[in-house]
Design a protein around this motif. Structure first.
Motif, short mmCIF file in Angstrom:
data_model
loop_
_atom_site.label_atom_id
_atom_site.label_comp_id
_atom_site.label_asym_id
_atom_site.label_seq_id
_atom_site.Cartn_x
_atom_site.Cartn_y
_atom_site.Cartn_z
N VAL B 39 0.83 -1.21 0.00
CA VAL B 39 0.00 0.00 0.00
C VAL B 39 0.86 1.25 0.00
O VAL B 39 1.95 1.28 0.58
CB VAL B 39 -0.96 0.06 1.22
CG1 VAL B 39 -1.86 -1.16 1.28
CG2 VAL B 39 -0.22 0.22 2.52
N ARG B 40 0.37 2.29 -0.69
CA ARG B 40 0.97 3.62 -0.59
C ARG B 40 0.28 4.30 0.59
O ARG B 40 -0.94 4.47 0.60
CB ARG B 40 0.77 4.39 -1.88
CG ARG B 40 1.44 5.77 -1.88
CD ARG B 40 1.38 6.46 -3.25
NE ARG B 40 1.88 5.62 -4.34
CZ ARG B 40 3.18 5.40 -4.60
NH1 ARG B 40 4.11 5.96 -3.85
NH2 ARG B 40 3.52 4.61 -5.61
N GLY B 76 -3.93 3.40 3.74
CA GLY B 76 -3.19 3.42 2.48
C GLY B 76 -4.05 2.90 1.34
O GLY B 76 -5.10 2.26 1.55
N GLU B 77 -3.56 3.18 0.14
CA GLU B 77 -4.22 2.68 -1.07
C GLU B 77 -3.42 1.48 -1.57
O GLU B 77 -2.18 1.53 -1.64
CB GLU B 77 -4.23 3.78 -2.14
CG GLU B 77 -4.92 3.34 -3.41
CD GLU B 77 -4.89 4.41 -4.50
OE1 GLU B 77 -4.36 5.51 -4.24
OE2 GLU B 77 -5.39 4.13 -5.60
N VAL B 78 -4.13 0.42 -1.90
CA VAL B 78 -3.46 -0.79 -2.37
C VAL B 78 -2.88 -0.53 -3.77
O VAL B 78 -3.61 -0.17 -4.69
CB VAL B 78 -4.44 -1.98 -2.40
CG1 VAL B 78 -3.73 -3.24 -2.91
CG2 VAL B 78 -5.04 -2.22 -1.01
N SER B 81 -1.40 -6.30 -5.11
CA SER B 81 -2.08 -7.22 -4.19
C SER B 81 -1.78 -8.67 -4.54
O SER B 81 -1.91 -9.08 -5.69
CB SER B 81 -3.60 -6.99 -4.24
OG SER B 81 -4.25 -7.94 -3.41
N ARG B 91 -8.90 0.88 -0.34
CA ARG B 91 -8.32 1.56 0.81
C ARG B 91 -8.30 0.58 1.98
O ARG B 91 -9.28 -0.13 2.22
CB ARG B 91 -9.14 2.78 1.22
CG ARG B 91 -9.04 3.97 0.27
CD ARG B 91 -7.61 4.39 0.08
NE ARG B 91 -7.44 5.67 -0.58
CZ ARG B 91 -7.75 5.94 -1.84
NH1 ARG B 91 -8.31 5.03 -2.62
NH2 ARG B 91 -7.51 7.14 -2.34
#
Lengths: 330, 330
Positions: B39-40, B76-78, B81, B91
């Protein structure tokens, strides 16, 4: 008639009690009023909270003041009665105060049997034992197998707390000052272990004796005992605050710096007053008497002698000299 | 890929946090492992307990150590994955730590909706709000008409505690530092009264504001706030120990010297951990979200900006600079 009394002469707030906090006095009693009994005091009861009461006196308030008779519970024999159904010769327990003879109003005293448990009514069957009973069972809520720590374990309250905890199938550790008190706790009262706080660090000994932590801590002492115990509580522990005898002589006693451990241990620290349980006294006394008569509850009295020694007997409590319930026989 | 991180460089036990307790670091991430997401990080959450966690680090233990990535929850945003049913672009809330990009194992994070309550999931719907909810309702057990005192009332937990207490029909008093925080509490959050601890003596103001005493005290602060409140508790009061932010910078913080008042007031002082209530989180979140959407619960976020400011943002908490939940937007 001429009656000797001890009056309050000083406020011991923030310092140890002294003999000259009391003044010997002699007074003339008038004729007994209707609705009262006159008793010859036979035993006086001593309790650390009596110093606390003295610390709240004020020369100006309408409550207890300098110059008043020192308040205390005791046992006496009725020598004159103007209360129906209370005959001369009966024994009563009530708020006699520090005096050789006391006049008591109907409703303030209780007629008791003059049996083998007579003086126990000032100790294990009086507020001392009831404090132990309700504080441990209702506030501490010990479960079978719990580790119960009692500070001031050789005192009037502590010695009963430890024995009730044993009756509840707990593992019981007591703190006391000196080898003879510790030996009494393990050899006669059945405590599993003791910590002699005068010779050992409570914190270190608890790590050895209770590696899984303390489930119930019944505190009569405060100070180091409380602070050390707080570092050794188990998850979900109940800390029962009953007394703080180590604090009584100090001007600015410490607080328990380790209190925050109750967060990490999800623990509870609770205070209580006996007056919250009044309706349950008869049941509690019935159980306590039963345990005594069955030999399961040992009660020890530390009996001093002579009315002239009342001040010194109260001071004894704060030097840790007493083993068991402190009484004075007049 | 190259990722910036903040590593723990010092143990702040017994002293205030400093900027050089953290070291900026840059590392190379390998390919994402199976069963993980990458994640970012968009938001980091800040909490006083993070200093406590740092105080337990040891260079030798197998747990958190000097040189480790600073632990923190965040959103964070994935971006990649390898976990089934977790798509890129989702998220998540999870233990991302102080780094721009984090790899999270399945089971350690939660996928959340990217709605108007996104950041609330680190605050009022995260551990901050849940701590307020369970601490007040379960441990404090407020009754309608009770006087509830909250210390650190303008902080993330305190501001929610006070508002829930109002929803429970209590009279709510909050302590906070400075007039703007106090004004926010009364004007926007509906507190009945505030005490500016920087300008007023808590003890004296409590006598005026709550002459009948405090029924529930929710303590986030410790120190003077706790000690003063203990002198003003009502009979049967519940003192909820949640935080002790005033203690964090001190080598030997004081204990509450007035603790013994819990005896005279038959009061309880209890600690708790959120983890004791895990099964009830969904119900609590449902109620908290409902109150927010109905406009009954105001949640305020204090959002700092820039990953380089992570250490300074944590330090903010201990200077009392934040109003509401402290976050950092990367």
């Amino acid at each position: 008639m001429n009656v000797k009394q001890w009056l309050i002469n000083g406020n011991p707030r923030g310092r140890p009690l002294q003999l000259d906090d009391f003044t010997a006095h002699e007074t003339q009693f008038d004729d007994l009023q209707d609705g009262r009994i006159r008793v010859r005091v036979e035993y006086l009861s001593f309790d650390p909270s009596q110093k606390g009461q003295m610390e709240n006196i004020s020369g100006y308030s309408s409550g207890q003041a300098l110059g008043d008779i020192m308040v205390a519970r005791g046992i006496g024999e009725v020598i004159e009665s103007r209360v129906q159904d209370v005959p001369v010769g009966a024994r009563v327990v009530g708020p006699v105060g520090w005096q050789e003879v006391a006049d008591l109003e109907a409703g303030t005293f209780e007629v008791v049997e003059n049996d083998d448990l007579l003086t126990a009514r000032l100790g294990v069957l009086g507020s001392t034992g009831l404090t132990a009973y309700f504080g441990l069972l209702r506030v501490g809520q010990p479960q079978p197998g719990d580790v119960v720590l009692v500070s001031g374990a050789a005192g009037g309250v502590g010695s009963v707390v430890g024995q009730i905890a044993k009756l509840m199938s707990c593992e019981v550790i007591g703190t006391a000052g000196g080898p003879s008190k510790c030996a009494w706790l393990t050899d006669e009262l059945g405590f599993d272990a003791t910590i002699d706080y005068k010779a050992e660090r409570i914190k270190h000994r608890l790590s050895e004796l209770a590696p899984g932590g303390i489930n119930v801590f019944f505190d009569n002492v405060g100070g180091v005992a409380l602070n050390d115990a707080l570092t050794r509580i188990a998850t979900g522990a109940r800390v029962v605050i009953c007394g703080g005898i180590s604090r009584y002589g100090e001007a600015r006693p410490d607080g328990p710096t380790n209190y925050f451990n109750i967060v990490f241990r999800q623990a509870t620290m609770a205070g209580f007053l006996l007056s919250g349980y009044e309706r349950e006294y008869p049941e509690a006394r019935r159980r306590l008497s039963g345990w005594i008569r069955d030999g399961k509850l040992v009660h020890r009295e530390d009996i001093q002698h002579g009315f002239e020694n009342a001040p010194a007997t109260l001071i004894r409590l704060f030097t840790g000299a007493n083993m068991g319930k402190q009484l004075l026989k007049l």
